[in-house]
Design a protein around this motif. Structure first.
Motif, PDB file in Angstrom:
ATOM      1  N   LEU A 307      47.018  40.781  75.683  1.00 51.34           N
ATOM      2  CA  LEU A 307      48.103  39.861  75.652  1.00 51.34           C
ATOM      3  C   LEU A 307      47.970  38.824  74.602  1.00 51.34           C
ATOM      4  N   ASP A 308      49.172  38.585  73.883  1.00 52.43           N
ATOM      5  CA  ASP A 308      49.059  37.786  72.723  1.00 52.43           C
ATOM      6  C   ASP A 308      49.432  36.283  73.121  1.00 52.43           C
ATOM      7  N   PRO A 309      48.789  35.322  73.224  1.00 52.13           N
ATOM      8  CA  PRO A 309      48.854  34.123  73.727  1.00 52.13           C
ATOM      9  C   PRO A 309      50.021  33.337  73.027  1.00 52.13           C
ATOM     10  N   GLY A 310      50.021  33.758  71.401  1.00 52.69           N
ATOM     11  CA  GLY A 310      50.979  33.072  70.680  1.00 52.69           C
ATOM     12  C   GLY A 310      52.597  33.492  71.090  1.00 52.69           C
ATOM     13  N   GLY A 312      53.188  35.376  73.640  1.00 54.15           N
ATOM     14  CA  GLY A 312      53.596  35.652  75.092  1.00 54.15           C
ATOM     15  C   GLY A 312      53.979  37.128  75.291  1.00 54.15           C
ATOM     16  N   THR A 313      53.789  38.067  74.611  1.00 55.40           N
ATOM     17  CA  THR A 313      54.076  39.494  74.672  1.00 55.40           C
ATOM     18  C   THR A 313      52.662  40.440  74.963  1.00 55.40           C
ATOM     19  N   VAL A 314      52.949  41.610  75.390  1.00 56.22           N
ATOM     20  CA  VAL A 314      51.843  42.382  75.720  1.00 56.22           C
ATOM     21  C   VAL A 314      52.081  43.883  74.836  1.00 56.22           C
ATOM     22  N   ARG A 315      50.958  44.322  74.418  1.00 57.08           N
ATOM     23  CA  ARG A 315      50.885  45.668  73.791  1.00 57.08           C
ATOM     24  C   ARG A 315      49.766  46.350  74.314  1.00 57.08           C
ATOM     25  N   SER A 316      49.901  47.772  74.585  1.00 56.60           N
ATOM     26  CA  SER A 316      48.973  48.674  74.579  1.00 56.60           C
ATOM     27  C   SER A 316      48.029  49.022  73.963  1.00 56.60           C
ATOM     28  N   PHE A 317      46.613  49.138  74.212  1.00 58.75           N
ATOM     29  CA  PHE A 317      45.579  49.378  73.415  1.00 58.75           C
ATOM     30  C   PHE A 317      44.678  50.330  74.021  1.00 58.75           C
ATOM     31  N   ALA A 318      44.259  51.660  73.486  1.00 57.50           N
ATOM     32  CA  ALA A 318      43.737  52.587  73.936  1.00 57.50           C
ATOM     33  C   ALA A 318      42.057  52.446  73.942  1.00 57.50           C
ATOM     34  N   VAL A 319      41.703  52.514  75.004  1.00 58.12           N
ATOM     35  CA  VAL A 319      40.037  52.705  75.355  1.00 58.12           C
ATOM     36  C   VAL A 319      39.611  53.553  75.999  1.00 58.12           C
ATOM     37  N   GLU A 320      38.207  54.000  75.824  1.00 56.57           N
ATOM     38  CA  GLU A 320      37.353  55.111  76.344  1.00 56.57           C
ATOM     39  C   GLU A 320      36.388  54.323  77.332  1.00 56.57           C
ATOM     40  N   VAL A 321      36.413  54.912  78.669  1.00 54.90           N
ATOM     41  CA  VAL A 321      35.584  54.237  79.704  1.00 54.90           C
ATOM     42  C   VAL A 321      34.298  54.938  79.822  1.00 54.90           C
ATOM     43  N   ALA A 322      33.162  54.209  79.565  1.00 55.83           N
ATOM     44  CA  ALA A 322      31.906  54.870  79.775  1.00 55.83           C
ATOM     45  C   ALA A 322      31.453  55.057  81.060  1.00 55.83           C
ATOM     46  N   ALA A 339      39.325  38.272  73.636  1.00 58.13           N
ATOM     47  CA  ALA A 339      40.514  38.883  73.996  1.00 58.13           C
ATOM     48  C   ALA A 339      41.078  39.076  75.229  1.00 58.13           C
ATOM     49  N   ARG A 340      42.446  38.616  75.568  1.00 54.47           N
ATOM     50  CA  ARG A 340      43.077  38.734  76.790  1.00 54.47           C
ATOM     51  C   ARG A 340      43.789  39.663  77.465  1.00 54.47           C
ATOM     52  N   ILE A 341      43.360  40.361  78.367  1.00 59.57           N
ATOM     53  CA  ILE A 341      43.913  41.476  79.052  1.00 59.57           C
ATOM     54  C   ILE A 341      44.534  41.162  80.533  1.00 59.57           C
ATOM     55  N   SER A 350      56.063  46.824  79.906  1.00 64.06           N
ATOM     56  CA  SER A 350      56.667  48.027  78.962  1.00 64.06           C
ATOM     57  C   SER A 350      56.007  47.160  77.462  1.00 64.06           C
ATOM     58  N   GLU A 351      56.017  48.145  76.459  1.00 64.78           N
ATOM     59  CA  GLU A 351      55.472  47.563  75.266  1.00 64.78           C
ATOM     60  C   GLU A 351      56.373  46.385  74.633  1.00 64.78           C
ATOM     61  N   GLY A 352      55.821  45.421  74.139  1.00 65.96           N
ATOM     62  CA  GLY A 352      56.445  43.973  73.399  1.00 65.96           C
ATOM     63  C   GLY A 352      56.944  43.359  74.862  1.00 65.96           C
ATOM     64  N   GLN A 353      56.949  43.514  76.091  1.00 68.15           N
ATOM     65  CA  GLN A 353      57.630  42.645  77.010  1.00 68.15           C
ATOM     66  C   GLN A 353      57.054  41.344  77.195  1.00 68.15           C
ATOM     67  N   SER A 354      57.919  40.276  77.252  1.00 68.90           N
ATOM     68  CA  SER A 354      57.478  39.138  77.290  1.00 68.90           C
ATOM     69  C   SER A 354      56.920  38.774  78.739  1.00 68.90           C
ATOM     70  N   VAL A 355      55.682  38.078  78.953  1.00 65.11           N
ATOM     71  CA  VAL A 355      55.183  37.644  80.000  1.00 65.11           C
ATOM     72  C   VAL A 355      54.636  36.318  80.309  1.00 65.11           C
TER      73      VAL A 355
END
Length: 363
Positions: A307-310, A312-322, A339-341, A350-355
């Motif tokens: 989540l981008d506080p500036g 107010g949108t979201v974007r997906s970020f790939a991670v790997e769970v240990a 970082a805020r998730i 959805s990608e770029g959605q306002s929250v």
């Protein structure tokens, strides 16, 4: 007529106003930010980056008979420790015994023929020396002697082979180990080469671990690891990385890693669950424990919504769970402290959605 025209005009105006209101409501619905729950990720302090695995033998062999037969006895079962040369199982040797006796009879016959041919050759040689027998008789006698000698060698080889196969009726252990599986029962017909049991050597043991692909790429063969028994964390050992899987699993995105123990510790029995931890400082990375509800599984990959506080949108970020423990997912590296998730409703974004979020919540 005039009244009808007035009514039609009024109706048109009403319909137009209704359409405009509907369009305005739809536009308004699209621009209204969606409320979400979010957290600010923080690295774990003094957290060991460990991976769960099991103790496995480095070498294990499938044992079976070299000849066809009916299994008449089996002296070991799963979990039994065996020594070199110890009897494991046996098949019915009756047919093999008959083959040995037949080969012994063939050898005796060949030896008798050799003795007869040798005596005949001696007589013909004496007669030839006195010029009573001719050269053709002597050549025939010598040829018969050579054939009889070859027959003895052939019969002896057949007897040796029969005795060797008779020894195959008993299955013995080549090296010390433990029986990990049994695949045949007494009374069963077994074919040559069929697996009867599996024996694992216990002198060289390994910790087999599935490590996230991102972490495995930074590892090198020979790197030291600390190995801790999960049943009793006070029991520890050390090991070195021997093998890294060449390809990540398509579903879990992990690679299989094998770490050879430096010494054989009895507490690390085969199948025991252990935790392995890199001991090299360069392998240390920030560890983040985030709610498992924040994970988005899509197309065989795992994502989180940043989540981008500036904006107010979201974007997906790939991670790997240990590791996943008690509703938490452990991420090694990858994320940035602060970082805020999003931690709820991740499947509906959805990608770029306002929250809309509360900056003071879940920090």
């Amino acid at each position: 007529m005039r009244r009808a025209l007035v009514l039609l005009s009024t109706a048109a105006v009403v319909c137009a106003l209704a359409g405009c209101n509907a369009e305005g409501d739809a536009t308004k619905a699209k621009t209204v930010p969606r409320p979400v729950l979010s957290v600010v990720v923080k690295p774990q302090e003094d957290q060991d980056v460990g991976f769960a695995g099991t103790i496995q033998p480095r070498f294990q062999t499938d044992r079976g008979f070299r000849v066809l037969g009916r299994l008449i006895s089996r002296q070991v079962d799963i979990g039994d420790v065996v020594a070199p040369g110890q009897a494991l199982a046996q098949i019915d040797p009756q047919l093999l015994d008959l083959t040995v006796r037949g080969s012994e009879a063939d050898l005796a016959k060949a030896q008798a023929q050799l003795a007869n041919a040798s005596a005949a050759e001696a007589r013909i040689s004496t007669l030839f020396a006195k010029q009573i027998a001719n050269q053709a008789d002597l050549d025939t006698a010598k040829q018969s002697l050579e054939a009889a000698s070859a027959g003895v060698k052939q019969a002896q080889a057949s007897l040796d082979k029969a005795r060797e196969q008779r020894g195959y009726a008993a299955l013995t252990a080549d090296e010390a180990g433990v029986v990990t599986s049994v695949n045949a029962e007494v009374g069963q017909m077994v074919t040559a080469g069929q697996k009867v049991m599996t024996i694992a050597r216990t002198d060289i043991r390994e910790a087999v671990v599935d490590i996230p692909d991102a972490t495995a790429r930074s590892l090198r063969q020979g790197e030291p690891f600390a190995i801790r028994l999960q049943a009793d964390p006070s029991v520890t050992a050390t090991g070195k990385l021997r093998e890294i899987g060449p390809q990540a699993d398509a579903a879990t995105r992990t690679r299989r890693v094998k770490i050879t123990l430096d010494q054989s510790v009895d507490a690390f029995r085969l199948g025991a669950t252990v935790t392995v931890l890199p001991t090299m400082p360069a392998a240390a990375q920030a560890v983040f424990d985030i709610p498992a509800a924040a994970l988005l599984e899509r197309d065989g990959k795992t994502f989180v919504w940043l989540l981008d506080p500036g904006t107010g949108t979201v974007r997906s970020f790939a991670v790997e769970v240990a590791e996943r423990i008690n509703g938490k997912a452990r991420i090694v590296g990858q994320l940035t402290a602060g970082a805020r998730i999003v931690v709820a409703g991740v499947n509906s974004l959805s990608e770029g959605q306002s929250v809309k979020f509360d900056e003071g919540a879940a920090r």
